[in-house]
Design a protein around this motif. Structure first.
Motif, PDB file in Angstrom:
ATOM      1  N   VAL A  17      55.496 164.313  56.829  1.00  0.00           N
ATOM      2  CA  VAL A  17      56.249 163.513  57.794  1.00  0.00           C
ATOM      3  C   VAL A  17      57.714 163.932  57.785  1.00  0.00           C
ATOM      4  O   VAL A  17      58.359 164.062  58.837  1.00  0.00           O
ATOM      5  CB  VAL A  17      56.111 162.007  57.470  1.00  0.00           C
ATOM      6  CG1 VAL A  17      56.919 161.167  58.455  1.00  0.00           C
ATOM      7  CG2 VAL A  17      54.651 161.583  57.491  1.00  0.00           C
ATOM      8  N   VAL A  18      58.247 164.162  56.581  1.00  0.00           N
ATOM      9  CA  VAL A  18      59.630 164.624  56.465  1.00  0.00           C
ATOM     10  C   VAL A  18      59.799 165.975  57.168  1.00  0.00           C
ATOM     11  O   VAL A  18      60.787 166.208  57.876  1.00  0.00           O
ATOM     12  CB  VAL A  18      60.035 164.735  54.982  1.00  0.00           C
ATOM     13  CG1 VAL A  18      61.433 165.327  54.848  1.00  0.00           C
ATOM     14  CG2 VAL A  18      59.976 163.372  54.313  1.00  0.00           C
TER      15      VAL A  18
ATOM     16  N   LEU B 177      60.075 165.583  60.919  1.00  0.00           N
ATOM     17  CA  LEU B 177      61.337 164.991  61.382  1.00  0.00           C
ATOM     18  C   LEU B 177      62.523 165.914  61.145  1.00  0.00           C
ATOM     19  O   LEU B 177      63.459 165.964  61.942  1.00  0.00           O
ATOM     20  CB  LEU B 177      61.570 163.656  60.662  1.00  0.00           C
ATOM     21  CG  LEU B 177      60.632 162.504  61.027  1.00  0.00           C
ATOM     22  CD1 LEU B 177      60.898 161.308  60.129  1.00  0.00           C
ATOM     23  CD2 LEU B 177      60.800 162.100  62.492  1.00  0.00           C
ATOM     24  N   HIS B 178      62.513 166.641  60.027  1.00  0.00           N
ATOM     25  CA  HIS B 178      63.673 167.454  59.634  1.00  0.00           C
ATOM     26  C   HIS B 178      63.303 168.936  59.600  1.00  0.00           C
ATOM     27  O   HIS B 178      63.769 169.670  58.723  1.00  0.00           O
ATOM     28  CB  HIS B 178      64.183 166.993  58.272  1.00  0.00           C
ATOM     29  CG  HIS B 178      64.706 165.589  58.258  1.00  0.00           C
ATOM     30  ND1 HIS B 178      66.018 165.266  58.513  1.00  0.00           N
ATOM     31  CD2 HIS B 178      64.068 164.403  58.043  1.00  0.00           C
ATOM     32  CE1 HIS B 178      66.181 163.950  58.449  1.00  0.00           C
ATOM     33  NE2 HIS B 178      65.017 163.406  58.164  1.00  0.00           N
TER      34      HIS B 178
ATOM     35  N   GLU C  19      53.322 162.361  52.750  1.00  0.00           N
ATOM     36  CA  GLU C  19      54.613 161.806  53.173  1.00  0.00           C
ATOM     37  C   GLU C  19      55.618 162.930  53.415  1.00  0.00           C
ATOM     38  O   GLU C  19      56.457 162.851  54.329  1.00  0.00           O
ATOM     39  CB  GLU C  19      55.164 160.853  52.111  1.00  0.00           C
ATOM     40  CG  GLU C  19      54.359 159.578  51.914  1.00  0.00           C
ATOM     41  CD  GLU C  19      54.523 158.598  53.059  1.00  0.00           C
ATOM     42  OE1 GLU C  19      55.376 158.845  53.935  1.00  0.00           O
ATOM     43  OE2 GLU C  19      53.786 157.600  53.086  1.00  0.00           O
TER      44      GLU C  19
ATOM     45  N   GLN D 183      59.722 156.772  52.808  1.00  0.00           N
ATOM     46  CA  GLN D 183      59.292 155.983  53.969  1.00  0.00           C
ATOM     47  C   GLN D 183      60.484 155.327  54.654  1.00  0.00           C
ATOM     48  O   GLN D 183      60.565 155.306  55.889  1.00  0.00           O
ATOM     49  CB  GLN D 183      58.277 154.930  53.528  1.00  0.00           C
ATOM     50  CG  GLN D 183      56.936 155.506  53.101  1.00  0.00           C
ATOM     51  CD  GLN D 183      55.943 154.436  52.690  1.00  0.00           C
ATOM     52  OE1 GLN D 183      56.324 153.326  52.305  1.00  0.00           O
ATOM     53  NE2 GLN D 183      54.660 154.752  52.751  1.00  0.00           N
TER      54      GLN D 183
ATOM     55  N   CYS E 290      62.504 157.975  56.512  1.00  0.00           N
ATOM     56  CA  CYS E 290      61.836 158.496  57.706  1.00  0.00           C
ATOM     57  C   CYS E 290      61.868 157.495  58.859  1.00  0.00           C
ATOM     58  O   CYS E 290      61.640 157.878  60.010  1.00  0.00           O
ATOM     59  CB  CYS E 290      60.390 158.879  57.376  1.00  0.00           C
ATOM     60  SG  CYS E 290      60.252 160.365  56.352  1.00  0.00           S
TER      61      CYS E 290
END
Length: 831
Positions: free
Chosen positions: A450-451, A454-455, A447, A402, A405
């Motif tokens: 979410v990574v 972003l990546h 989670e 978290q 991110c």
């Protein structure tokens, strides 16, 4: 009229039509067995890295040039001994201004407005017995320039030639905050200076120019408490800590191979003493002396001693460059598998998990990187893996994810480096059965999505997460958590499209999608309805089918003009095809998806192309999966569909599987023939190419699944009267009776299919049956036993299993068996 009724009694071809009536559980099981089948495959194998590196040789990290190194050298000189600088390492510049006097000076005697100087710093007050005298250094006080007319100040500051200059030479002290060498760091010494000034009666918070003449300084309650605490700390320091430090230095000075044990014991004693005195963290005012001594021990290059040093330094809350170097030190030790036992016998794991829990990415990003790198290495050890789970490593990782991110743009690169290590560690943790509930309870799976968002450009992070998903998606609770994540399927498809050339990532994402669609009708529909789903999957299919192109006889240049692909590369591409075809097979089970795929010309052509290009001997799993997909699609026999237009060509290609030595390939091909033999053209092809002889031979198999599929083909073939004689000539009716005797009581679906095939061979109960008297009597005896419910189910003791068998007996066997028995009774009576 009777013959017409008998023809209507002949059951429909092997695959029953769907209807809107709600089916019982037994019917659902039966339907799944007869037609649509979920495909399974092995999870992709992840080879273990031979060496421990932050980024392996196969790493494709986007910022390769700026990646932190895995190897480096650490010495005592790399550490900042006082450890008092700000974490950023920025030094403050001195203010460029002159202080002014806040009170007017008397022109005649300027010293009248200033306070009297403190007592002689060399004057030692007598205290209690056996109490060390506190010596004040003159150099630590603010000294005013001598002014003419103030004689006593002059005399104190300018002593005669026969007197000692107190400001030049200092008395010996055990205060380890004194720096032996190097630049002076103001933090700790200033605190000691202020404490000494306070003891002499001068308030360090007030400048001398602000003191009123004759003013008395009184200690309040807070000052008394602080003074008491400082006295207690000094007592512990002088009596325990300072001797321990001297002992450490002494043992280290005469260090030998056998001196590591006493040094480790001394470090433990020092740690325990500081903890009992509540002097850990930054509460100890002389911690820089402790750190200086510990840093010097690092040059002994003992992994076990360095772990003790690192644990104590982390307990003293080192920061900045020291924190980075301590994390590097731990990382360096963890790079050798032989040192894993040291981590099991040392509570250092708690220490670096604390670093992961509290350190900020922006100020301590590189320290976190090496700390997580250590976690990645240690999580590969099964014994330490259990320790990490017990110490809430999954929860710590989730909180760190978290924070990473939410890191700003300036910290995005270092956050990516850290996430490469963290996702690799989580991949190792996912291997342990006890980790699965933790991954769900801490919402780690969501989670990680979410990574991924972003990546998504970082192939290393995406590959590590795909490995986690491929492991955990094999379990129902994890599949549910994944499927409930918003936009799960869309994101996985986008990654497949973006990284379509990265085989190890693609194969794991496809394996995950295959697991998600294996048991869930909702997941099949969700995946199919994603934007660009079929385009992405079929494009991948075409790409990997031809990446190491087998030269087609009618397409492309000859074999000699093409470079030969390595066998490993061919196998890797084939593994992708296996997983991809499995996804298609599972998706088409959904009634809204199946007809669309059966009418997709590109999909059908790719499946047929695989059957044409590959062989069972070299690509058994792929060929079996393709046949299973075609079998599922053949359930949807819509007019003018792409599959129906190609079914005769498919029947020809299935000969490769039927004639192979693989039982799995034979079984899937027989199932395909069982569905496609509803077509007259396919039935004629089977009889013309002697496939029916092979099907009859399969009735001798010891496998109930093989017998069931063979019976399905025979049921359809016997719809044509000319075929019945050919089948009887091969002994099909006698073999069917043997099959009913051997397997009927344990499999009522198979028993019902055998009875249907026998019914069709007799022309629907007519006189065409070629069973001899002995075979007919044997069949009547078997049916008589099986038609008695108590007799048929008496061998089953478990009530739940008995209910299931009773349902199958009533629905699948009883109607057809009664019909067949009725057709045999008149013949039996005349005999």
């Amino acid at each position: 009229m009777a013959s017409m009724e008998r023809k209507q009694l002949i059951l429909s071809p092997f695959v029953p039509r769907r209807n809107a009536v709600r089916k019982t559980s037994a019917e659902i099981v039966s339907e799944a067995r007869q037609s649509l089948r979920v495909q399974s495959t092995q999870r992709p194998f992840t080879p273990r890295e031979g060496h421990r590196h932050l980024f392996g040789k196969s790493s494709a990290h986007v910022d390769r040039d700026n990646r932190p190194p895995s190897t480096f050298s650490l010495h005592a000189q790399n550490f900042d001994a006082p450890d008092s600088r700000p974490g950023s390492g920025t030094r403050l510049s001195p203010l460029d201004h002159k202080p002014h006097l806040p009170v007017p000076c008397n022109v005649e005697d300027p010293f009248k407005v200033f306070p009297k100087p403190p007592a002689d710093p060399l004057e030692v007050k007598r205290g209690q017995p056996r109490t060390r005298a506190r010596i004040l250094r003159a150099g630590s006080l603010t000294i005013l320039s001598p002014v003419e007319g103030h004689k006593d100040v002059k005399e104190r500051l300018n002593q005669g030639p026969g007197q000692k200059q107190t400001s030049v030479k200092r008395l010996p002290s055990t205060d380890h905050t004194e720096a032996r060498s190097g630049p002076h760091k103001p933090g700790p010494r200033r605190a000691a200076s202020e404490r000494r000034v306070k003891e002499s009666g001068v308030d360090p918070g007030v400048r001398p120019t602000e003191c009123r003449a004759g003013q008395r300084t009184e200690l309040g309650n807070g000052d008394k408490t602080r003074s008491t605490e400082e006295d207690a700390e000094s007592l512990v320091w002088n009596n325990v800590i300072a001797p321990l430090l001297r002992q450490l230095e002494s043992v280290a000075a005469g260090s030998s191979e056998g001196s590591v044990d006493p040094l480790c014991d001394l470090c433990d004693r020092l740690h325990g003493t500081l903890a009992e005195a509540d002097m850990l963290g930054r509460r100890c005012k002389r911690r820089s002396g402790i750190l200086r001594t510990l840093f010097c021990l690092i040059d002994l290059h003992s992994a076990r001693l360095n772990l003790h040093i690192a644990k104590l330094c982390l307990a003293l809350c080192v920061s900045g460059n020291n924190l980075l170097n301590i994390c590097k030190l731990i990382f360096q030790i963890s790079r050798s598998e032989s040192n894993d036992i040291l981590f099991q016998n040392n509570s250092i794991i708690d220490s670096f998990l604390g670093v992961l829990s509290h350190e900020d990415v922006s100020s301590s990003g590189e320290a976190l990187l090496y700390c997580v790198g250590t976690l990645k290495f240690l999580s590969g050890n099964s014994a330490i893996l259990r320790l990490l789970l017990d110490k809430n490593c999954v929860g710590v990782a989730q909180k760190l994810i978290q924070r990473l991110c939410t890191a700003g743009d300036t910290d995005f690169t270092i956050a990516g480096h850290i996430l490469v290590q963290l996702t690799a560690a989580l991949r190792n943790l996912a291997d342990h059965p006890d980790a699965r509930p933790l991954f769900i309870s801490f919402s780690v799976l969501s989670e990680l999505f979410v990574v991924l968002r972003l990546h998504h450009k970082d192939p290393d992070i995406c590959t590590n997460i795909s490995r986690i998903y491929s492991k955990l998606s094999s379990y129902s609770e994890c599949r549910l958590a994944l499927a409930q994540t918003p936009d799960c399927f869309q994101l996985l498809l986008e990654l497949l499209s973006k990284h379509h050339q990265k085989q190890d990532l693609v194969v794991r994402l496809l394996f995950t999608l295959g697991n998600l669609t294996a048991k869930s009708d909702e997941a099949r529909l969700q995946l199919f309805q994603c934007e660009g789903c079929m385009e992405t999957l079929l494009q991948l299919y075409a790409t990997y089918q031809h990446r190491n192109d087998f030269p087609h006889p009618l397409k492309g240049p000859p074999l000699l003009s093409r470079p030969q692909a390595s066998s490993a590369s061919v196998q890797e591409d084939e593994d992708v095809l296996v997983k991809l075809v499995r996804v298609l097979a599972n998706m088409c089970i959904h009634p809204a998806v199946g007809p669309t795929l059966a009418n997709n010309t590109c999909c059908i052509q790719l499946l047929m192309e695989t059957l044409e290009l590959k062989t069972v001997l070299e690509s058994e799993e792929l060929m079996v999966n393709v046949a299973a997909t075609i079998n599922n699609l053949s359930f949807y026999q819509e007019e003018n569909s792409a599959l129906r237009r190609s079914q005769l060509n498919i029947a020809k290609l299935m000969l490769k599987l039927v004639l192979s030595s693989s039982m799995d390939a034979m079984l899937e091909a027989t199932r395909v023939y069982g569905n496609m033999s509803q077509s007259k053209d396919v039935r004629d092809f089977i009889m013309q190419n002697k496939v029916h002889q092979f099907v009859v031979t399969l009735l001798d198999s010891k496998s109930t699944e093989m017998c069931f599929s063979a019976c399905g083909v025979l049921t359809n073939l016997t719809l044509d009267p000319p075929n019945r004689l050919s089948l009887a000539a091969e002994g099909a009716d006698a073999k069917l009776v043997d099959c009913l005797r051997d397997f009927g009581a344990g499999d009522w679906q198979l028993a019902g299919q055998v009875c249907q095939a026998l019914w069709n061979m007799s022309g629907g109960g007519g006189s065409e049956t070629l069973l001899d008297t002995q075979e007919r009597e044997s069949l009547v005896e078997i049916l008589t036993t099986y038609l008695d419910e108590e007799e048929a189910l008496k061998w089953i003791e478990n009530e739940d299993i008995k209910d299931y068998h009773r349902a199958n007996w009533q629905l699948q066997f009883l109607p057809v068996a009664q019909k067949l028995m009725k057709s045999l009774q008149p013949l039996d009576g005349t005999a």
